[in-house]
Design an enzyme around this catalytic site. Structure first.
Site, PDB file in Angstrom:
ATOM      1  CG  PHE A   1      -1.931  -0.975   1.214  1.00 60.90           C
ATOM      2  CD1 PHE A   1      -3.011  -1.014   0.271  1.00 60.90           C
ATOM      3  CD2 PHE A   1      -1.770  -2.071   1.804  1.00 60.90           C
ATOM      4  CE1 PHE A   1      -4.181  -1.997   0.295  1.00 60.90           C
ATOM      5  CE2 PHE A   1      -2.996  -3.441   1.964  1.00 60.90           C
ATOM      6  CZ  PHE A   1      -3.872  -3.096   1.160  1.00 60.90           C
TER       7      PHE A   1
ATOM      8  CG  HIS B   1      -7.294   4.415   1.146  1.00 59.23           C
ATOM      9  ND1 HIS B   1      -8.432   5.689   1.258  1.00 59.23           N
ATOM     10  CD2 HIS B   1      -8.234   3.469   1.254  1.00 59.23           C
ATOM     11  CE1 HIS B   1      -9.284   5.363   1.499  1.00 59.23           C
ATOM     12  NE2 HIS B   1      -9.394   3.808   1.831  1.00 59.23           N
TER      13      HIS B   1
ATOM     14  CE1 TYR C   1      -4.711  -4.026   5.102  1.00 59.98           C
ATOM     15  CE2 TYR C   1      -5.140  -5.769   6.816  1.00 59.98           C
ATOM     16  CZ  TYR C   1      -4.335  -5.356   5.656  1.00 59.98           C
ATOM     17  OH  TYR C   1      -3.496  -6.101   5.265  1.00 59.98           O
TER      18      TYR C   1
ATOM     19  CG  ASN D   1     -13.017  -0.006   5.157  1.00 58.04           C
ATOM     20  OD1 ASN D   1     -12.496   1.056   4.856  1.00 58.04           O
ATOM     21  ND2 ASN D   1     -13.540  -0.900   4.227  1.00 58.04           N
TER      22      ASN D   1
ATOM     23  CG  ASN E   1     -15.824   2.926   4.177  1.00 58.88           C
ATOM     24  OD1 ASN E   1     -17.016   3.310   4.292  1.00 58.88           O
ATOM     25  ND2 ASN E   1     -15.685   2.010   3.046  1.00 58.88           N
TER      26      ASN E   1
END
EC number: 3.1.1.29
Length: 188
Positions: free
Chosen positions: A15, A20, A64, A66, A112
């Site tokens: 990531f 994000h 994560y 969310n 989220n």
């Protein structure tokens, strides 16, 4: 005013440099700039230091995106912080790449991570620093925010991090409005 800066992102090297993960990127920049190192707690990494007799705590949740809200009971307790000390750094697809927005309060919209935090805290009354990552309607939203910046975009994002690393540590109850004007009028 002590400051708890939580940069949102997803853990794992796959990531790195994704849209994000700009929250993680800013935390990494602040850690490097202030010659700190991140320490690991149960479900987050942190660095803790003082600036002008104010305590600054930098956090990267290891949940994560969310599930970002899950860390707050532990974090508030460990660092003796409250919601009014909180500033969450997060990506925003509604802002063009290189644009930032500082807000005292706000909603979760489609994010989220913010939704998880607001649910965990039972409130939306916490500071947010939105970093624009642009938007590309050719991608679905999920695919877009998980996509990596290209080389020219990454240069712009690093310029944003450089600027914010100078501005963000000066945020306190007296300078918040001034910092809103300074940060929100910037563009890279």
């Amino acid at each position: 005013m002590n400051l708890l800066i939580v940069g949102l992102g997803n853990p794992g090297s796959n990531f790195l440099h994704t849209r994000h993960n700009v929250g993680f990127g800013l935390i990494d920049k602040l850690v490097m700039k202030n010659a700190l190192s991140l320490r690991k707690a149960k479900n987050y990494e942190y660095a803790d230091f003082n600036v002008d007799s104010r305590r600054i705590v930098l956090i990267k949740p290891l949940t994560y995106m969310n599930l970002s809200g899950n860390i707050f009971p532990c974090v508030f307790s460990k660092f003796y912080m409250k919601i009014n000390n909180l500033l969450v750094v997060v990506d925003n697809v509604d802002l063009p790449l290189g644009k930032c927005r500082l807000r005292k309060v706000g909603g979760a919209s489609t994010h989220n991570g913010l939704r998880s935090i607001s649910e965990s805290l039972g409130s939306t009354k916490y500071g947010r620093l939105y970093i624009g990552v642009g938007n590309n309607s050719a991608f679905g939203l999920k695919d877009f925010v998980l996509s990596k910046f290209n080389d020219s975009e990454l240069v712009r994002v690093k310029n944003v991090f450089n600027f914010l690393s100078e501005e963000i540590l000066g945020i306190d109850e007296f300078s918040f409005e001034h910092k809103i004007a300074t940060i929100n009028s910037s563009s890279f």
